[in-house]
Design an enzyme around this catalytic site. Sequence first.
Site, PDB file in Angstrom:
ATOM      1  N   GLY A  37     -22.727  65.561   1.999  1.00  0.00           N
ATOM      2  CA  GLY A  37     -22.565  66.970   2.381  1.00  0.00           C
ATOM      3  C   GLY A  37     -22.344  67.818   1.143  1.00  0.00           C
ATOM      4  CE1 TYR A 144     -25.106  55.964  10.054  1.00  0.00           C
ATOM      5  CE2 TYR A 144     -26.742  55.087  11.583  1.00  0.00           C
ATOM      6  CZ  TYR A 144     -25.943  56.133  11.151  1.00  0.00           C
ATOM      7  OH  TYR A 144     -25.958  57.329  11.813  1.00  0.00           O
TER       8      TYR A 144
HETATM    9  P1  NAD Z   1     -24.777  64.054   6.753  1.00  0.00           P
HETATM   10  O1  NAD Z   1     -24.992  62.977   5.760  1.00  0.00           O
HETATM   11  O2  NAD Z   1     -25.372  65.399   6.485  1.00  0.00           O
HETATM   12  O3  NAD Z   1     -23.220  64.278   7.030  1.00  0.00           O
HETATM   13  C1  NAD Z   1     -22.251  63.283   6.866  1.00  0.00           C
HETATM   14  C2  NAD Z   1     -21.044  63.918   6.191  1.00  0.00           C
HETATM   15  O4  NAD Z   1     -20.014  62.936   6.036  1.00  0.00           O
HETATM   16  C3  NAD Z   1     -21.364  64.422   4.778  1.00  0.00           C
HETATM   17  O5  NAD Z   1     -20.836  65.710   4.596  1.00  0.00           O
HETATM   18  C4  NAD Z   1     -20.673  63.412   3.871  1.00  0.00           C
HETATM   19  O6  NAD Z   1     -20.323  63.947   2.613  1.00  0.00           O
HETATM   20  C5  NAD Z   1     -19.483  63.021   4.726  1.00  0.00           C
HETATM   21  N1  NAD Z   1     -18.905  61.717   4.386  1.00  0.00           N
HETATM   22  C6  NAD Z   1     -19.569  60.541   4.163  1.00  0.00           C
HETATM   23  N2  NAD Z   1     -18.681  59.571   3.870  1.00  0.00           N
HETATM   24  C7  NAD Z   1     -17.443  60.140   3.938  1.00  0.00           C
HETATM   25  C8  NAD Z   1     -16.124  59.650   3.729  1.00  0.00           C
HETATM   26  N3  NAD Z   1     -15.891  58.364   3.404  1.00  0.00           N
HETATM   27  N4  NAD Z   1     -15.087  60.511   3.846  1.00  0.00           N
HETATM   28  C9  NAD Z   1     -15.300  61.823   4.160  1.00  0.00           C
HETATM   29  N5  NAD Z   1     -16.528  62.349   4.361  1.00  0.00           N
HETATM   30  C10 NAD Z   1     -17.583  61.501   4.241  1.00  0.00           C
HETATM   31  O7  NAD Z   1     -25.292  63.483   8.165  1.00  0.00           O
HETATM   32  P2  NAD Z   1     -25.384  64.176   9.606  1.00  0.00           P
HETATM   33  O8  NAD Z   1     -26.772  64.095  10.046  1.00  0.00           O
HETATM   34  O9  NAD Z   1     -24.676  65.477   9.588  1.00  0.00           O
HETATM   35  O10 NAD Z   1     -24.557  63.120  10.468  1.00  0.00           O
HETATM   36  C11 NAD Z   1     -23.228  63.391  10.909  1.00  0.00           C
HETATM   37  C12 NAD Z   1     -22.762  62.260  11.806  1.00  0.00           C
HETATM   38  O11 NAD Z   1     -23.617  62.149  12.934  1.00  0.00           O
HETATM   39  C13 NAD Z   1     -22.753  60.892  11.123  1.00  0.00           C
HETATM   40  O12 NAD Z   1     -21.614  60.168  11.554  1.00  0.00           O
HETATM   41  C14 NAD Z   1     -24.006  60.239  11.633  1.00  0.00           C
HETATM   42  O13 NAD Z   1     -23.901  58.847  11.662  1.00  0.00           O
HETATM   43  C15 NAD Z   1     -24.114  60.835  13.036  1.00  0.00           C
HETATM   44  N6  NAD Z   1     -25.511  60.816  13.495  1.00  0.00           N
HETATM   45  C16 NAD Z   1     -26.411  61.713  13.039  1.00  0.00           C
HETATM   46  C17 NAD Z   1     -27.739  61.652  13.476  1.00  0.00           C
HETATM   47  C18 NAD Z   1     -28.782  62.644  13.022  1.00  0.00           C
HETATM   48  O14 NAD Z   1     -29.947  62.482  13.406  1.00  0.00           O
HETATM   49  N7  NAD Z   1     -28.476  63.665  12.279  1.00  0.00           N
HETATM   50  C19 NAD Z   1     -28.123  60.656  14.372  1.00  0.00           C
HETATM   51  C20 NAD Z   1     -27.176  59.738  14.805  1.00  0.00           C
HETATM   52  C21 NAD Z   1     -25.860  59.838  14.371  1.00  0.00           C
END
Ligand code: NAD
Length: 312
Positions: A37, A144
Amino acid sequence: MSRVLVTGGAGFLGSHLCDRLLRDGHDVLCVDNFFTGSKRNVAHLLDEPYFELMRHDVTFPLYVEVDRIFNLACPASPVHYQHDPVQTTKTSVHGAINMLGLAKRVKARILQASTSEVYGDPEVHPQREDYWGRVNPIGFRSCYDEGKRCAETLFFDYHRQHGMDIKVVRIFNTYGPRMHPDDGRVVSNFIVQALKGEDITIYGDGSQTRSFCYVDDLIEAMVRMMESGPGFTGPVNIGNPVEHTMLQLAEKVLALVGGRSKLVFRPLPADDPRQRQPDITLAKDRLGWQPTVGIDDGLRETIAYFRRLLEA
Ligand code: NAD
Ligand code: UDP
């Protein structure tokens, strides 16, 4: 007004969720370690009186006072979650333990952002919540997939063992503005490649399918789930059931962007699921929710975002 913690709040989905929660009148604490992020995603919120940004890694304990927790912290793109797979598992598992521990101490309701990846490469199609999945425990995606599966286990054990108020949503592929341009996921890759006039990279023969949900629809479902009755824990699928092959998606993006990009074929990554489509009957019944944004409108918004970003 509730005090709401959003972990991963500076990411793609998290930043849209923070926007929405502030609009709904909540006091929002955004926690992120900025691995995938960025501050830019929430820069427009920094002057809001009820928004607070904290740099913190959820694999370490967190002591704050909140009423609701949305646990989104975890890299979502295969490229990013495979970059440091041990940290990915730690983020899902230790992160879940820490956030559940916090929720238990302050008696907060907690929602887990789980994923369609818990179904692995599914032999049941479309996927319903009672399908247990087909996941490789030792492959490149396992950090994951298994991390998220273990997080679900922890949520349900805290619920059964400690009577905690939990919610679990299984998110299917979601796209929209604020995806990272180098994120590596298919929608951002294809759009950025088309806008730059570069080759569009199809992995495999492009016949594998995904079902793409626009971010606004997804956020609406997450908020509804958080506010659903205490008897409803999920897991509940949220996603758009309209399914596309990657070739169809590439052609759609090309038609909307215009330009002269060619389609090129690259090796299919290991364990890449063949097909994925959510059965959203449960979300319709229990949340009164279904997606409203079609792929063409959603792609247009996303293309406009990346065009502005690349021109800046
Ligand atoms: P993204 O990578 O944009 O967001 C993830 C956020 O988590 C980032 O801001 C990152 O810096 C933060 N992060 C990672 N590790 C961390 C830690 N140890 N401590 C604190 N912050 C941490 O991804 P997204 O698409 O916004 O996904 C958000 C959530 O939704 C995730 O859990 C992901 O698994 C889930 N998800 C998303 C999708 C999709 O299609 N976008 C699908 C299934 C699940
Ligand atoms: N994909 C592709 N070209 C790309 C990026 C991804 O063909 O440049 C394919 C990938 O192999 C997968 C699908 O698009 O079959 C969705 O990939 P993504 O990484 O977006 O998400 P996931 O595989 O986790 O659903």
